[in-house]
Design a protein around this motif. Structure first.
Motif, PDB file in Angstrom:
ATOM      1  N   GLY A 138      -0.853  -6.884 -18.427  1.00 47.07           N
ATOM      2  CA  GLY A 138       0.474  -6.317 -18.552  1.00 47.07           C
ATOM      3  C   GLY A 138       0.816  -5.246 -17.531  1.00 47.07           C
ATOM      4  N   VAL A 139      -0.039  -5.068 -16.513  1.00 48.38           N
ATOM      5  CA  VAL A 139       0.218  -4.072 -15.483  1.00 48.38           C
ATOM      6  C   VAL A 139       0.339  -4.772 -14.135  1.00 48.38           C
ATOM      7  CG1 VAL A 139      -0.641  -2.003 -14.303  1.00 48.38           C
ATOM      8  CG2 VAL A 139      -1.022  -2.286 -16.755  1.00 48.38           C
ATOM      9  N   LEU A 140       1.479  -4.587 -13.476  1.00 47.79           N
ATOM     10  CA  LEU A 140       1.692  -5.103 -12.127  1.00 47.79           C
ATOM     11  C   LEU A 140       1.251  -4.023 -11.156  1.00 47.79           C
ATOM     12  CD1 LEU A 140       2.919  -7.213 -10.157  1.00 47.79           C
ATOM     13  CD2 LEU A 140       5.069  -5.943 -10.360  1.00 47.79           C
ATOM     14  N   THR A 141       0.276  -4.343 -10.303  1.00 48.91           N
ATOM     15  CA  THR A 141      -0.247  -3.384  -9.337  1.00 48.91           C
ATOM     16  C   THR A 141       0.096  -3.846  -7.932  1.00 48.91           C
ATOM     17  OG1 THR A 141      -2.068  -2.843 -10.835  1.00 48.91           O
ATOM     18  CG2 THR A 141      -2.306  -2.163  -8.541  1.00 48.91           C
ATOM     19  N   LEU A 142       0.813  -3.003  -7.199  1.00 48.62           N
ATOM     20  CA  LEU A 142       1.159  -3.278  -5.812  1.00 48.62           C
ATOM     21  C   LEU A 142       0.318  -2.365  -4.928  1.00 48.62           C
ATOM     22  CD1 LEU A 142       5.039  -3.308  -6.206  1.00 48.62           C
ATOM     23  CD2 LEU A 142       3.504  -5.261  -6.212  1.00 48.62           C
ATOM     24  N   ARG A 143      -0.326  -2.950  -3.919  1.00 47.51           N
ATOM     25  CA  ARG A 143      -1.139  -2.184  -2.973  1.00 47.51           C
ATOM     26  C   ARG A 143      -0.514  -2.328  -1.597  1.00 47.51           C
ATOM     27  NH1 ARG A 143      -5.742  -0.297  -4.969  1.00 47.51           N
ATOM     28  NH2 ARG A 143      -6.371  -1.009  -7.015  1.00 47.51           N
ATOM     29  N   ILE A 144      -0.110  -1.193  -1.034  1.00 56.03           N
ATOM     30  CA  ILE A 144       0.562  -1.188   0.259  1.00 56.03           C
ATOM     31  C   ILE A 144      -0.316  -0.421   1.244  1.00 56.03           C
ATOM     32  CG2 ILE A 144       2.703  -0.650   1.468  1.00 56.03           C
ATOM     33  CD1 ILE A 144       3.962  -0.341  -1.391  1.00 56.03           C
TER      34      ILE A 144
ATOM     35  N   ARG B 179       0.094  -6.358  -1.308  1.00 51.21           N
ATOM     36  CA  ARG B 179      -0.610  -7.259  -2.231  1.00 51.21           C
ATOM     37  C   ARG B 179      -0.157  -6.924  -3.652  1.00 51.21           C
ATOM     38  NH1 ARG B 179      -5.219  -4.908  -0.289  1.00 51.21           N
ATOM     39  NH2 ARG B 179      -5.991  -4.721  -2.406  1.00 51.21           N
ATOM     40  N   ALA B 180       0.035  -7.972  -4.456  1.00 55.23           N
ATOM     41  CA  ALA B 180       0.463  -7.792  -5.847  1.00 55.23           C
ATOM     42  C   ALA B 180      -0.520  -8.489  -6.770  1.00 55.23           C
ATOM     43  CB  ALA B 180       1.864  -8.360  -6.039  1.00 55.23           C
TER      44      ALA B 180
END
Length: 144
Positions: free
Chosen positions: A114-120, A108-109
């Protein structure tokens, strides 16, 4: 009018321009990031201030995660006179080799402030589980 207090900042900016340290598609600049585990997810946070969501590209091929982004110059009217320009423009990129224990099918992105957070998510096969011992009381076999 802005007053500059650091005489070396302008020299650093000029050096970056002359040395070509702005990112290009063939030679992108790195982007700062944090990576940590939070419960049953692995979280990657990348700083991309001033980048619009349509200029961010996220790819996963096998276990290689690639994030590319481009900060484009803001179009200005002819009457605008730039006094100070310190924010880097160009292409930024980060590649990470993900472990087999991560579920790359369900990444999920989110992009906020201004912060890109990826959750794996952590893959089910990587989570601890109990193994039962089968067979009768006289002969036990351990299966795994």
């Amino acid at each position: 009018m802005l007053m500059r207090t650091d005489p070396f900042r302008e020299l650093d900016r000029l050096t970056q321009q002359l040395m070509g340290t702005s990112g290009t598609w063939s030679r992108p600049s790195p982007m700062p990031m944090d990576a940590y585990r939070e419960g049953e997810e692995y979280v990657i946070a990348l700083d991309l201030p001033g980048v619009s969501t349509d200029a961010i590209d996220i790819d996963v091929e096998r276990n290689m995660l690639t994030v590319k982004a481009e900060r484009r110059p803001i179009t200005k009217a002819d009457t605008v006179q730039m006094e100070l320009s310190e924010r880097p423009l160009g292409v930024f990129s980060r590649q990470l080799m993900l472990a087999d224990t991560l579920d790359t099918e369900h990444i999920r992105a989110d992009y906020d402030a201004g912060v890109l957070t990826l959750r794996i998510p952590i893959a089910e096969r990587a989570k601890p589980r109990k193994i039962a011992i089968g067979g009768d009381a006289s002969h036990k076999q351990i299966a795994g």
